[in-house]
Write an enzyme that holds these catalytic residues in place. Structure first.
Site, PDB file in Angstrom:
ATOM      1  N   SER A   8       0.843  -1.198   0.000  1.00 61.71           N
ATOM      2  CA  SER A   8       0.000   0.000   0.000  1.00 61.71           C
ATOM      3  C   SER A   8       0.873   1.242   0.000  1.00 61.71           C
ATOM      4  CB  SER A   8      -0.910   0.006   1.225  1.00 61.71           C
ATOM      5  OG  SER A   8      -1.534   1.268   1.320  1.00 61.71           O
ATOM      6  N   HIS A  33      -1.307  -1.222  -4.255  1.00 57.89           N
ATOM      7  CA  HIS A  33      -2.567  -0.831  -3.613  1.00 57.89           C
ATOM      8  C   HIS A  33      -2.588   0.692  -3.395  1.00 57.89           C
ATOM      9  CE1 HIS A  33      -6.062  -1.747  -0.967  1.00 57.89           C
ATOM     10  NE2 HIS A  33      -5.607  -0.757  -0.203  1.00 57.89           N
ATOM     11  N   ASP A  35      -4.866   3.961  -1.927  1.00 57.65           N
ATOM     12  CA  ASP A  35      -5.966   4.314  -1.022  1.00 57.65           C
ATOM     13  C   ASP A  35      -6.491   5.716  -1.319  1.00 57.65           C
ATOM     14  OD1 ASP A  35      -6.132   2.013   0.852  1.00 57.65           O
ATOM     15  OD2 ASP A  35      -4.016   2.505   1.123  1.00 57.65           O
ATOM     16  N   MET A  37      -9.054   8.518  -0.307  1.00 54.90           N
ATOM     17  CA  MET A  37      -9.880   8.928   0.852  1.00 54.90           C
ATOM     18  C   MET A  37     -10.407  10.339   0.624  1.00 54.90           C
ATOM     19  SD  MET A  37      -7.565   7.592   4.018  1.00 54.90           S
ATOM     20  CE  MET A  37      -6.597   6.071   3.898  1.00 54.90           C
ATOM     21  N   HIS A  66      -8.512   1.252  -3.824  1.00 58.92           N
ATOM     22  CA  HIS A  66      -9.434   1.095  -2.698  1.00 58.92           C
ATOM     23  C   HIS A  66     -10.097   2.451  -2.450  1.00 58.92           C
ATOM     24  CE1 HIS A  66      -9.623   0.134   1.953  1.00 58.92           C
ATOM     25  NE2 HIS A  66     -10.824   0.265   1.412  1.00 58.92           N
ATOM     26  N   MET A  68     -12.217   4.790  -0.482  1.00 61.80           N
ATOM     27  CA  MET A  68     -12.832   5.070   0.819  1.00 61.80           C
ATOM     28  C   MET A  68     -13.524   6.417   0.700  1.00 61.80           C
ATOM     29  SD  MET A  68      -9.750   3.604   3.123  1.00 61.80           S
ATOM     30  CE  MET A  68      -8.698   3.614   1.690  1.00 61.80           C
ATOM     31  N   MET A 137     -11.460  -5.265   5.842  1.00 61.49           N
ATOM     32  CA  MET A 137     -10.679  -4.268   6.594  1.00 61.49           C
ATOM     33  C   MET A 137     -10.339  -4.844   7.961  1.00 61.49           C
ATOM     34  SD  MET A 137     -10.041  -1.551   4.792  1.00 61.49           S
ATOM     35  CE  MET A 137      -9.096  -0.876   6.145  1.00 61.49           C
ATOM     36  N   ASP A 175      -6.667  -6.007   4.607  1.00 61.92           N
ATOM     37  CA  ASP A 175      -6.037  -4.686   4.554  1.00 61.92           C
ATOM     38  C   ASP A 175      -6.033  -4.039   5.934  1.00 61.92           C
ATOM     39  OD1 ASP A 175      -5.097  -2.199   3.794  1.00 61.92           O
ATOM     40  OD2 ASP A 175      -6.873  -1.650   2.630  1.00 61.92           O
TER      41      ASP A 175
HETATM   42  C1  DX5 Z   1      -6.231   2.056   5.588  1.00 58.22           C
HETATM   43  C2  DX5 Z   1      -5.862   1.669   4.203  1.00 58.22           C
HETATM   44  C3  DX5 Z   1      -4.746   0.704   4.121  1.00 58.22           C
HETATM   45  C4  DX5 Z   1      -3.452   1.180   4.732  1.00 58.22           C
HETATM   46  C5  DX5 Z   1      -2.837  -0.008   5.390  1.00 58.22           C
HETATM   47  O1  DX5 Z   1      -7.430   2.749   5.598  1.00 58.22           O
HETATM   48  O2  DX5 Z   1      -6.956   1.084   3.540  1.00 58.22           O
HETATM   49  O3  DX5 Z   1      -4.524   0.257   2.780  1.00 58.22           O
HETATM   50  O4  DX5 Z   1      -2.543   1.728   3.806  1.00 58.22           O
HETATM   51  O5  DX5 Z   1      -1.734   0.408   6.080  1.00 58.22           O
HETATM   52  P1  DX5 Z   1      -0.975  -0.537   7.107  1.00 58.22           P
HETATM   53  O6  DX5 Z   1      -0.516  -1.721   6.332  1.00 58.22           O
HETATM   54  O7  DX5 Z   1       0.165   0.338   7.574  1.00 58.22           O
HETATM   55  O8  DX5 Z   1      -1.924  -0.872   8.204  1.00 58.22           O
HETATM   56 ZN    ZN Z   2      -6.503   0.108   1.548  1.00 59.43          ZN
END
Ligand code: DX5
Ligand code: ZN
Length: 224
Positions: A8, A33, A35, A37, A66, A68, A137, A175
């Protein structure tokens, strides 16, 4: 099938973005990956189409995006155009989940659905055959570097059983808080894709950490 590793990028050093993506390109990672947000679905804001498009030019690995965000249906086409290969939306953000899944598939991307830690596996019962991936999650979404939540493990087992009963083939992705310390347990529970942020990018040798995460199953088999 051998499990997949999806580092990620959230935990990477963004002042060295091309080098960090190149590290992933040259590693045994399977996907990258990303993210997204929006500061509404989660209490944090990251990046959107513009940055995904730039990363697409740097990455030789499929982009696992992903989302969010609230109202993901508004952005699915643009996220695909920016270069996403897998698009995952949150169950909790979709009133018309079935429609959003079809929308993702129509773009040609693989369709994933993510479940927050408190959301039961059973809510996916009626769409299991429609989706390519279930993202479980294992922290509350919004930030990297959080502590792994243990009820994730029985939840993965439940999802695996649900898929087996229906002869459905969605991959199970985990994740949040994933690393060398729990990877084996997650794979044994039924996970197929491990997302790893901090445990990869904050480790002294990220390439080697990816290699070790990738080889966990292989090491197990050697002794059987
Ligand atoms: C959190 C994200 C993850 C995050 C995971 O909301 O969806 O993808 O990057 O990070 P680690 O592996 O550090 O928990
Ligand atoms: Zn993620």
């Amino acid at each position: 099938m051998k499990h997949l590793i999806a580092p990620s990028l959230l935990a990477a050093d963004f002042t060295r973005l091309p080098e960090e993506v190149k590290m992933v390109n040259d590693s045994q990672a399977d996907w990258l990956h990303l993210d997204v947000m929006d500061g509404r679905f989660v209490p944090n804001i990251t990046f959107g189409m513009f940055i995904i498009e730039a990363i697409k030019k740097l990455s030789s690995k499929p982009l696992d995006v992903h989302l969010m965000i609230v109202e993901p249906e508004k952005y699915v086409e643009d996220i695909r155009k920016a270069g996403a290969d897998v698009i995952t939306v949150h169950y909790e953000a979709c009133t018309h989940l079935h429609r959003v899944i079809q929308q993702i598939k129509e773009t040609g991307a693989k369709a994933g659905v993510a479940l927050n830690p408190h959301t039961p596996a059973a809510v996916l019962e009626e769409v299991l055959e429609d989706i390519d991936l279930i993202l479980v999650m294992s922290v509350n979404p919004g930030f990297g570097g959080q502590k792994f939540i243990y009820n994730t493990i029985p939840k993965i087992r439940r999802l695996k059983d649900m898929l087996t009963v229906r002869n459905a083939h969605a991959l199970i992705e985990v994740d949040g808080g994933v690393g060398l310390q729990n990877a084996e347990t997650l794979l044994q529970a039924g996970a197929n894709v491990l997302v790893a942020g901090s445990s990869v990018f904050k480790s002294p040798d990220p390439t080697d950490t990816i290699r070790r995460l990738k080889e966990i199953g292989a090491e197990l088999k050697k002794f059987v």
